[in-house]
Design an enzyme around this catalytic site. Structure first.
Site, short mmCIF file in Angstrom:
data_model
loop_
_atom_site.label_atom_id
_atom_site.label_comp_id
_atom_site.label_asym_id
_atom_site.label_seq_id
_atom_site.Cartn_x
_atom_site.Cartn_y
_atom_site.Cartn_z
N ASP A 288 0.84 -1.21 0.00
CA ASP A 288 0.00 0.00 0.00
C ASP A 288 0.87 1.26 0.00
O ASP A 288 0.84 2.06 0.93
CB ASP A 288 -0.94 0.00 1.23
CG ASP A 288 -0.18 0.04 2.55
OD1 ASP A 288 -0.75 0.55 3.54
OD2 ASP A 288 1.00 -0.41 2.60
N ASP B 194 6.82 1.28 1.77
CA ASP B 194 6.53 0.25 0.75
C ASP B 194 7.38 0.51 -0.50
O ASP B 194 7.87 -0.42 -1.15
CB ASP B 194 5.06 0.30 0.33
CG ASP B 194 4.09 0.10 1.47
OD1 ASP B 194 3.85 1.06 2.22
OD2 ASP B 194 3.57 -1.03 1.61
N ASN C 74 -2.43 2.82 3.39
CA ASN C 74 -1.89 4.14 3.72
C ASN C 74 -2.70 5.25 3.07
O ASN C 74 -2.94 6.29 3.67
CB ASN C 74 -0.43 4.25 3.25
CG ASN C 74 0.52 3.49 4.12
OD1 ASN C 74 0.40 3.51 5.35
ND2 ASN C 74 1.46 2.78 3.51
N THR D 68 2.85 -6.05 2.71
CA THR D 68 3.36 -4.99 3.60
C THR D 68 2.29 -3.92 3.83
O THR D 68 2.61 -2.77 4.14
CB THR D 68 4.63 -4.33 3.02
OG1 THR D 68 4.30 -3.72 1.76
CG2 THR D 68 5.74 -5.35 2.84
N PHE E 36 -0.60 -0.29 12.42
CA PHE E 36 -1.51 0.13 11.35
C PHE E 36 -2.03 -1.03 10.49
O PHE E 36 -3.25 -1.17 10.30
CB PHE E 36 -0.79 1.16 10.46
CG PHE E 36 -1.62 1.66 9.30
CD1 PHE E 36 -1.54 1.06 8.06
CD2 PHE E 36 -2.48 2.73 9.46
CE1 PHE E 36 -2.30 1.51 7.00
CE2 PHE E 36 -3.26 3.20 8.40
CZ PHE E 36 -3.16 2.57 7.17
N ASN E 37 -1.15 -1.85 9.91
CA ASN E 37 -1.59 -2.87 8.95
C ASN E 37 -2.60 -3.84 9.57
O ASN E 37 -3.57 -4.25 8.94
CB ASN E 37 -0.39 -3.67 8.41
CG ASN E 37 0.47 -2.85 7.47
OD1 ASN E 37 -0.01 -1.87 6.89
ND2 ASN E 37 1.73 -3.22 7.32
N HIS F 83 9.85 0.30 8.01
CA HIS F 83 9.07 -0.92 8.28
C HIS F 83 9.18 -1.94 7.12
O HIS F 83 9.72 -3.02 7.29
CB HIS F 83 7.58 -0.58 8.44
CG HIS F 83 7.27 0.50 9.43
ND1 HIS F 83 7.40 0.34 10.80
CD2 HIS F 83 6.82 1.77 9.24
CE1 HIS F 83 7.01 1.44 11.41
NE2 HIS F 83 6.66 2.33 10.50
N ASP F 84 8.63 -1.61 5.99
CA ASP F 84 8.38 -2.61 4.95
C ASP F 84 9.62 -3.23 4.31
O ASP F 84 9.60 -4.42 3.97
CB ASP F 84 7.46 -2.01 3.87
CG ASP F 84 6.10 -1.66 4.45
OD1 ASP F 84 5.40 -0.83 3.87
OD2 ASP F 84 5.73 -2.23 5.50
#
Ligand code: RIB
Ligand code: CA
Length: 316
Positions: A15, A20, A44, A130, A172-173, A246-247
């Site tokens: 996303d 990402d 996102n 992700t 979040f995810n 993160h991703d």
């Protein structure tokens, strides 16, 4: 980890989102990986933007051979919750926007996942989600026969020793689509999870962004611009020097697994409580007696992670 001659077949579901984007750049010039396709999900920012962003990023990486699909607009049960407050209106603020030439594929992203897995051998395909796990869960619900074809699911999501980043309880995810996350965590296939416990050890800073910005290619320049924007939110909120990457942890693990330390844990998802929706109950000390259903990443070698990222961006 596969040997140097055999490329790992991968489907990415994401996303974009600046982090990402860095994950895609790390994947799309990796000789170790065969990226079969990229599927966008609402997360996102809304799907119309995440699929456009996927096409921009795939084209910028010079990989117009990699098809891009739009998946589900939003979560299975909840309403879509987006994060323009962090990623900007486009989702990849910090990049010089252009209208991509590659088309969005007509096939729905969930059907692409199903059809690709049905044609594969058992244990052949690595799924790398992700964003919210809606597309993965919908594929599992629509076609349970694909399960044996999944080699592993390498995902970014969750939090345990770290608090959540959307609510005190949830990352979040998982927060956006807790029902999808619950379906994925119960699917029985090997899962590797990169949550905030490890991604918060991988904060960018001006020196890291500078090292990327001086690389002589447009992907690196775009990455520096996006990281610069992405870091502003955490700088303001936590007085941090940058944002957590993160991703890219998912792809970095596929390329150099020794960067991370993982522990087999049982991970359960809160789907009913309003207060703790999307909480990942990570049984790190094995107190529930439940069989582990995931490898939970809990330590990262920061220098090796950013060294890998910078080294690979330099190859564009
Ligand atoms: O909580 C961080 C995760 O949510 C990352 O994947 C980020 O891109 C957003 O999707
Ligand atoms: Ca994401």
């Amino acid at each position: 980890m596969s040997n140097s001659t055999h490329r790992l077949s991968v489907i990415i579901d994401c996303d974009p989102g600046q982090d990402d984007a860095l994950m895609l750049f790390l994947a799309l010039n990796a000789p170790e990986l065969d990226v079969l396709g990229v599927v966008a999900c609402g997360g996102n920012v809304p799907l119309a933007r995440t699929e456009l962003n996927c096409r921009i990023l795939v084209e910028m990486a010079g990989r117009t051979d990699v098809p891009v699909y739009a998946g589900c607009v939003g979560p299975m049960v909840e309403q879509l919750f987006t994060a323009e407050y962090l990623h900007g209106e486009t989702g990849i603020d910090g990049i010089d926007f252009f209208e991509p030439s590659i088309p969005k594929q007509d096939m729905h992203g969930v059907d692409f996942i199903i059809e690709t897995l049905r044609k594969a051998e058992d244990d052949e395909i690595t799924l790398v989600p992700t964003g919210p796990l809606t597309n993965i869960a919908m594929a599992l619900r629509k076609a349970p026969d694909i399960l044996p074809k999944i080699k592993q699911i390498v995902l970014m999501g969750g939090a345990s020793f770290e608090a959540g980043n959307v609510t005190p309880s949830a990352e979040f995810n998982i927060y956006v689509d807790p029902h999808a996350a619950d379906i994925v965590m119960r699917c029985g296939r090997p899962i590797v999870m990169f949550g905030l416990d490890v991604t918060h050890q991988l904060m960018t800073n001006p020196c890291i962004v500078e090292n990327i910005s001086v690389l002589d290619n447009k992907v690196a320049h775009a990455s520096a611009g996006m990281l610069d924007f992405f870091g502003q939110y955490d700088a303001a909120k936590y007085s941090a020097e940058g944002g957590p990457l993160h991703d890219p942890c998912t792809i970095a693990w596929l390329l150099e697994p020794e960067i991370f330390e993982l522990k087999p844990c049982h991970v359960a998802i809160e789907t009913t409580s309003e207060l703790t929706r999307g909480h990942t109950a990570v049984d790190f000390w094995g107190v529930t007696g439940n069989e582990p259903n995931a490898l939970w990443a809990h330590e990262a070698n920061r220098d090796r992670f950013f060294g890998l990222l910078t080294e690979r961006l330099a190859l564009y």
